[in-house]
Design an enzyme around this catalytic site. Structure first.
Site, PDB file in Angstrom:
ATOM      1  N   CYS A  92      21.526 -16.698   1.516  1.00 13.82           N
ATOM      2  CA  CYS A  92      22.558 -17.232   2.399  1.00 13.82           C
ATOM      3  C   CYS A  92      23.297 -18.392   1.723  1.00 13.82           C
ATOM      4  O   CYS A  92      24.001 -18.177   0.747  1.00 13.82           O
ATOM      5  CB  CYS A  92      21.929 -17.610   3.743  1.00 13.82           C
ATOM      6  SG  CYS A  92      23.156 -17.840   5.035  1.00 13.82           S
ATOM      7  N   HIS A 183      18.694 -12.918   5.594  1.00 16.12           N
ATOM      8  CA  HIS A 183      17.421 -13.631   5.406  1.00 16.12           C
ATOM      9  C   HIS A 183      16.284 -12.630   5.246  1.00 16.12           C
ATOM     10  O   HIS A 183      15.773 -12.106   6.240  1.00 16.12           O
ATOM     11  CB  HIS A 183      17.157 -14.554   6.600  1.00 16.12           C
ATOM     12  CG  HIS A 183      18.039 -15.750   6.598  1.00 16.12           C
ATOM     13  ND1 HIS A 183      17.753 -16.882   5.873  1.00 16.12           N
ATOM     14  CD2 HIS A 183      19.242 -15.965   7.176  1.00 16.12           C
ATOM     15  CE1 HIS A 183      18.729 -17.758   6.029  1.00 16.12           C
ATOM     16  NE2 HIS A 183      19.647 -17.228   6.807  1.00 16.12           N
ATOM     17  N   GLU A 185      13.322 -13.169   4.570  1.00 21.54           N
ATOM     18  CA  GLU A 185      12.019 -13.730   4.926  1.00 21.54           C
ATOM     19  C   GLU A 185      11.684 -13.589   6.404  1.00 21.54           C
ATOM     20  O   GLU A 185      10.545 -13.756   6.798  1.00 21.54           O
ATOM     21  CB  GLU A 185      11.961 -15.214   4.509  1.00 21.54           C
ATOM     22  CG  GLU A 185      12.862 -16.178   5.286  1.00 21.54           C
ATOM     23  CD  GLU A 185      14.311 -16.192   4.803  1.00 21.54           C
ATOM     24  OE1 GLU A 185      14.708 -15.260   4.087  1.00 21.54           O
ATOM     25  OE2 GLU A 185      15.048 -17.130   5.172  1.00 21.54           O
TER      26      GLU A 185
END
Ligand code: XMP
Length: 526
Positions: A92, A183, A185
């Protein structure tokens, strides 16, 4: 710079460095990487290159950030990062930053993308050529951005695009620099873990050598190097996971040169102090000192109703008791503490959060005690501490223990604390925990416990009027205690607990269930 294996470590530990630009998921990135079997460290975004290089990273990740790269004073990392030759993954903001710094353009996009967004893969390798993403080239991912890369730096190609046509992933295969808009994660990016793993194993060529076993070997070696021949370490035990794991590591490293002090302040749950004593006495080779300070704590707390004052008194009292004992022993050089990674990370974000509770930890001891510190868990996350504990053979009773506040039951008795009130809350808490466990309703719960309120109400017991206190039951689901949902415990479990509490504890007149989430509530009542 050469891909490096840490020479002075038996486990040849490799590291990935995450530069933290203050994104809300930075810590989560670190956990995902560790879960993949690779060690990593979070450093502040502005760490100078020399500091980063000390870690000999196999890869560098640039995290997200609440900032925009086009704002004045946007957080930047040392530009040497880009020239290092070490593989980079920007996430990002991290992607925007490296795109801009390497000569591309980043603009505020026409359409912001927040939440679940789908994107199409343009090039599968090296980030996407794996299971979930490979099944279907159209994938879902979690995004949260307004800015977008509008012009690629030289050498880069687009690896994925969103439905809106926004760049979702870019890469320069030559320099091994990659960026993703989403993202990987977070849980809401299915297959995100695969992207991280592809970066770690295909791009950075990491080997999977971060395991609890390798940690134990390293930690034992380090403790032996720190604590010289003939020197002694003292360790304060609380009965919690962290201090127990520290104790058993010290035991393995130093044997009888580790001395343990357990201060029984009387504020633990029913029979917990006895369990702790039994486990430690049996399992540790070093001297085990039990200090019965129950009366001393009750006296110090007599008449105190303010929650913060309770915390201060308990913290101070603990230090006094511990200090008295540790200094009296004379030949101690080191103090071992269960400090864990989230306590030591120096985040890149600016934190100005209001202090809601002071969270004094019993066991958190001040520097002026004059000992040198041994903190073998400094680099571990809480779930890793549990894995290491299992590796050391600690029983589930300790490892799966619910988080428990340092000041213990003192913050679960509203108003002043007396021996009689302690007894009531201990019994009610034990009954509630037992009923939840018996019904298998503890799955997914972060904490579940009883609180003794200072409200007295009328009830009827037998044929008589009864006037007595209200017990509140609290159960919450949470990921990290920062936020929490009140748990939907089945009614029949609540009913059984209520019947038993009112039936088995003569004083209790009524039982209520707390349906407040955090925020606006906190998990504990005080
Ligand atoms: P709150 O009540 O702030 O609690 O939502 C968040 C988590 O922290 C624990 N807690 C404490 N832990 N010392 C501690 O070591 C304290 O004073 C303390 N107060 C709350 C609480 O049990 C929950 O897990």
């Amino acid at each position: 710079m050469k891909h490096f294996l840490n020479e002075d470590s038996e486990s040849l530990r490799e590291k990935v460095v995450i530069l933290d630009f203050g994104g809300q998921y930075s810590m989560l990135i670190a956990r995902r990487i560790r879960e993949a079997g690779v060690f990593c460290e979070l450093l502040p975004f502005n760490a100078p290159w020399a500091k980063i290089a000390e870690h000999y990273p196999a890869g560098i990740i640039l995290s997200g950030s609440p900032a925009s790269v086009n704002q004045v004073n946007a957080p930047r990392c040392d530009p040497a990062v880009y020239k290092s030759g070490i593989p980079i993954l920007g996430i990002c903001y991290g992607m925007h930053l490296m795109a801009k710094e390497l000569g591309g353009e980043v603009e505020k996009g026409g359409r912001s993308e927040f939440g679940r967004t789908s994107f199409k893969i343009v090039e599968k390798e090296p980030l996407f050529g794996d299971q979930i993403f490979a099944l279907d080239d159209s994938c879902n991912a979690w995004m949260s951005h307004q800015d977008e890369v509008s012009e690629l730096p030289t050498g880069f190609t687009v690896l994925a695009k969103t439905e809106n046509g926004t760049v979702a992933a870019i890469g320069d295969h030559q320099r091994k620099i990659y960026g993703v808009q989403f993202h990987p994660e977070v849980f809401h990016t299915p297959g995100g873990n695969n992207v991280l793993k592809k970066f770690l194993f295909s791009v950075c060529q990491c080997s999977k050598n971060w395991t609890p076993g390798s940690f134990v070997n390293d930690a034992v070696k380090k403790i032996r190097e720190t604590v010289g021949e003939g020197e002694k370490v003292v360790c304060a035990l609380s009965g919690g996971v962290d201090s127990s794991v520290v104790a058993f590591l010290l035991d393995r490293a130093l044997g009888e040169r580790a001395v343990f002090i357990f201060v029984d302040h009387g504020l633990l749950r029913l029979k917990e102090a006895e369990q702790v004593v039994k486990l430690y006495k049996k399992g540790l080779k070093g001297e085990f000192i039990l200090i019965d300070a129950r009366r001393r704590f009750l006296e110090a707390l007599a008449g105190v109703t303010d929650p913060e004052e309770k915390r201060q008194i308990i913290g101070a009292e603990f230090i006094n008791v511990f200090k008295g004992q540790a200094l009296a022993m004379g030949d101690i050089t080191y103090l071992a503490q269960g400090t864990i990674y989230p306590d030591v990370i120096e985040s890149g974000s600016i934190q100005g959060a209001a202090v809601i509770k002071s969270h004094h930890n019993v066991g958190g001891l001040p520097e002026e005690l004059g000992f040198d510190l041994v903190e073998p868990l400094r680099e571990l996350f809480k779930d890793e501490v549990r894995l290491v504990g299992a590796e050391l053979g600690l029983p589930d009773k300790i490892l799966k223990r619910q988080p428990f506040p340092g000041p213990g039951l003192a913050v679960r008795i509203i108003g002043d604390i007396t021996a009689a009130k302690l007894e009531i809350v201990k019994l009610a808490d034990a009954i509630f925990r037992k009923e939840i466990q018996r019904a298998g309703a503890d799955e997914g719960l972060w904490q579940y416990f009883a609180v003794l309120t200072d409200v007295q109400v009328v009830g009827v017991k037998g044929d008589d009027r009864h006037y007595g206190p209200v017990i509140a039951l609290r159960a919450v689901a949470s990921e990290d205690a920062m936020t929490a949902d009140w748990a939907r415990v089945p009614f029949d479990v609540l009913e059984k607990a209520s019947l038993r509490i009112t039936g088995e504890i003569p004083e209790v007149a009524r039982v209520v269930y707390d349906i407040t989430s955090k925020p606006p509530g906190t998990i504990e009542w005080e």
